[in-house]
Scaffold this motif. Structure first.
Motif, short mmCIF file in Angstrom:
data_model
loop_
_atom_site.label_atom_id
_atom_site.label_comp_id
_atom_site.label_asym_id
_atom_site.label_seq_id
_atom_site.Cartn_x
_atom_site.Cartn_y
_atom_site.Cartn_z
N LEU A 25 -18.62 -28.60 -8.10
CA LEU A 25 -18.04 -27.64 -7.17
C LEU A 25 -19.16 -27.11 -6.30
O LEU A 25 -20.08 -26.44 -6.79
CB LEU A 25 -17.35 -26.51 -7.91
CG LEU A 25 -16.71 -25.43 -7.04
CD1 LEU A 25 -15.58 -26.03 -6.20
CD2 LEU A 25 -16.18 -24.28 -7.88
N LYS A 28 -17.14 -22.50 -1.73
CA LYS A 28 -15.83 -21.93 -1.41
C LYS A 28 -15.78 -21.65 0.09
O LYS A 28 -16.78 -21.23 0.70
CB LYS A 28 -15.62 -20.62 -2.16
CG LYS A 28 -15.65 -20.73 -3.68
CD LYS A 28 -14.33 -21.21 -4.20
CE LYS A 28 -14.29 -21.12 -5.73
NZ LYS A 28 -12.96 -21.47 -6.25
N THR A 40 -7.98 -19.87 0.46
CA THR A 40 -9.26 -20.16 -0.19
C THR A 40 -9.32 -21.66 -0.44
O THR A 40 -8.36 -22.24 -0.96
CB THR A 40 -9.38 -19.42 -1.53
OG1 THR A 40 -9.31 -18.01 -1.31
CG2 THR A 40 -10.70 -19.76 -2.21
N ASP A 42 -11.59 -24.98 -1.99
CA ASP A 42 -12.68 -25.47 -2.85
C ASP A 42 -13.23 -26.77 -2.27
O ASP A 42 -12.47 -27.70 -2.01
CB ASP A 42 -12.18 -25.76 -4.26
CG ASP A 42 -12.03 -24.50 -5.10
OD1 ASP A 42 -12.48 -23.42 -4.63
OD2 ASP A 42 -11.47 -24.58 -6.21
N THR A 44 -15.53 -29.82 -3.38
CA THR A 44 -16.14 -30.50 -4.52
C THR A 44 -16.82 -31.76 -4.03
O THR A 44 -16.22 -32.55 -3.29
CB THR A 44 -15.08 -30.86 -5.57
OG1 THR A 44 -14.40 -29.67 -5.98
CG2 THR A 44 -15.73 -31.50 -6.80
N ALA A 56 -7.33 -23.61 -3.14
CA ALA A 56 -7.46 -22.91 -4.41
C ALA A 56 -6.66 -21.62 -4.44
O ALA A 56 -6.42 -21.05 -5.51
CB ALA A 56 -8.93 -22.61 -4.69
N GLN A 100 -13.56 -16.34 -8.12
CA GLN A 100 -13.25 -17.67 -7.61
C GLN A 100 -12.91 -17.65 -6.12
O GLN A 100 -12.41 -18.63 -5.58
CB GLN A 100 -12.09 -18.27 -8.40
CG GLN A 100 -12.42 -18.52 -9.87
CD GLN A 100 -13.56 -19.49 -10.05
OE1 GLN A 100 -13.56 -20.58 -9.48
NE2 GLN A 100 -14.56 -19.10 -10.84
#
Length: 399
Positions: A25, A28, A40, A42, A44, A56, A100
């Motif tokens: 990861l 963000k 939001t 993510d 990766t 996310a 997160q």
């Protein structure tokens, strides 16, 4: 590219012999859509040039009817969102982010709408107030933080001009488009697309009051939209992204001393298309600086194919007077790239395609300034319409 890659500056993780390392990861991001949602995302990474973006978290209707701009305050885990509602009312919204980066609505303040930009300023920590720029009302408005449903404007400044500018379809009246702080955070600059000036204000940090200084002129028909300051060996410089002319202007910055005003003196202007001027159907959108390089987004040039617009790259003489040299155009991987931002590490760029309603992440070489392969891409429907105020509106790294 390096032979090994470790996202976010972490050492490579070990894995059993013969098996690939697990995806990492990397980051963000926060993105907004003109139809209402704030996301939001993510990112990766599988390796240096390949990864995925996924949603996310998502908040619907937490930023009024037309979310247009985002500001991140990582120190307080806050995201501010500005509503461009054209219906006579809007909101200024604050979200809280968990560990997160998933967002929860925290507070809203009523506004008159049509806010296209916002920034924090003033107070003991330079986060005591927030300013909004209202495009069509020709105003900027300030509010005291924290926000609440009973928040009222601290100050509202209105602008006029005696006659339309050289592009009356775009410059019929003043159109303030942003608000930036200088490095001392004692002054605020407001690019005015309609009036061909950058407005300058002295900040009273205790009260949030803005006091007007003399404006700085751009070239006729430039249409200033965004900007950024940079300290060079030759002194402080301000770079202005001009939407109407699709150009970047470089200004020398001086201070008149205690009690005086900041002044901007135009030194150089270059097209965001290098050896040609922008066409009336093309519109520059945003400007970012990283290291010795400046980047500007071009909307509707389709330089790299159908619905594939460009980013312009300039080399900056940071060891001298800060002058610009055009380098090249590179693929934005979207149509109408309105927002984009470089991450703190300087090795990735997130680009938001307004009309294609996508977020693309590309590799950046910090040494050469060049942008490389597409790392990841995600579509966030609904798609925008050609030349419409819809589609993706903003994207930022949450770091």
């Amino acid at each position: 590219m390096p032979t090994s890659f470790s996202p976010c500056g972490q050492p490579p993780s070990s894995s059993p012999r013969g098996s690939p390392p697990p995806p990492a990861l990397a980051a963000k991001l926060i993105a907004s859509h003109f139809s209402g949602p704030v996301y939001t995302l993510d990112l990766t990474l599988a390796n240096a040039t390949s990864g995925t973006l996924k949603i996310a978290g998502q908040v619907d209707n937490g930023c009024g009817r037309i979310p247009a701009w985002l500001t991140v305050d990582k120190a307080t885990n806050s995201v501010y969102c500005f509503d461009e509602s054209w219906y006579g009312s809007g909101v200024l919204a604050q979200f809280a982010a968990d560990d997160q980066a998933v967002l929860t609505p925290k507070a809203q303040a009523p506004t008159l709408g049509n806010s296209v930009f916002g920034a924090l300023y003033g107070g003991d920590d330079d986060k005591g107030f927030v300013v909004t720029a209202e495009y069509s009302p020709s105003t900027i408005t300030t509010y005291k933080l924290p926000l609440s449903a009973s928040s009222k404007p601290v100050q509202k400044l209105s602008f006029t001009m005696p006659k339309p500018g050289p592009r009356p379809d775009r410059q019929d009246k003043p159109h303030p488009h942003a608000a930036f702080l200088d490095p001392t955070k004692e002054f605020m600059v407001v690019p005015d697309l309609g009036a061909d000036v950058t407005r300058i204000f002295k900040i009273n940090k205790a009260t949030g009051e803005l006091t007007a200084c003399p404006t700085a002129a751009s070239l006729s028909g430039d249409g200033p939209r965004h900007g950024e300051f940079l300290e060079t060996k030759g002194g402080l410089r301000y770079y202005s992204l001009n939407e109407v002319a699709s150009s970047v202007g470089m200004y020398n910055v001086t201070y008149a001393g205690e009690g005086g005003c900041l002044t901007l003196d135009l030194v150089q202007t270059l097209s965001t298309f290098g050896d040609r001027k922008g066409q009336t159907t093309e519109k520059a959108a945003e400007l970012r600086i990283a290291g010795d390089f400046l980047y500007a987004s071009n909307r509707n040039d389709q330089k790299f194919g159908k619905e594939l617009d460009s980013l312009a790259i300039f080399k900056l003489d940071t060891a001298g007077e800060g002058t610009m040299s055009f380098m090249e155009l590179t693929n934005s991987h979207g149509f109408f790239p309105r927002p984009f931002q470089i991450n703190k590490a300087g090795d990735l760029v997130a680009i938001g395609g307004q009309t294609t309603a996508n977020v693309a992440v590309v590799v950046r070489d910090a040494a050469t300034g060049k942008l490389g392969p597409l790392v990841a891409n995600i579509n966030l429907p609904p798609r925008g319409t050609y030349m419409g105020e819809d589609g993706l509106s903003a994207v930022l790294w949450y770091e």
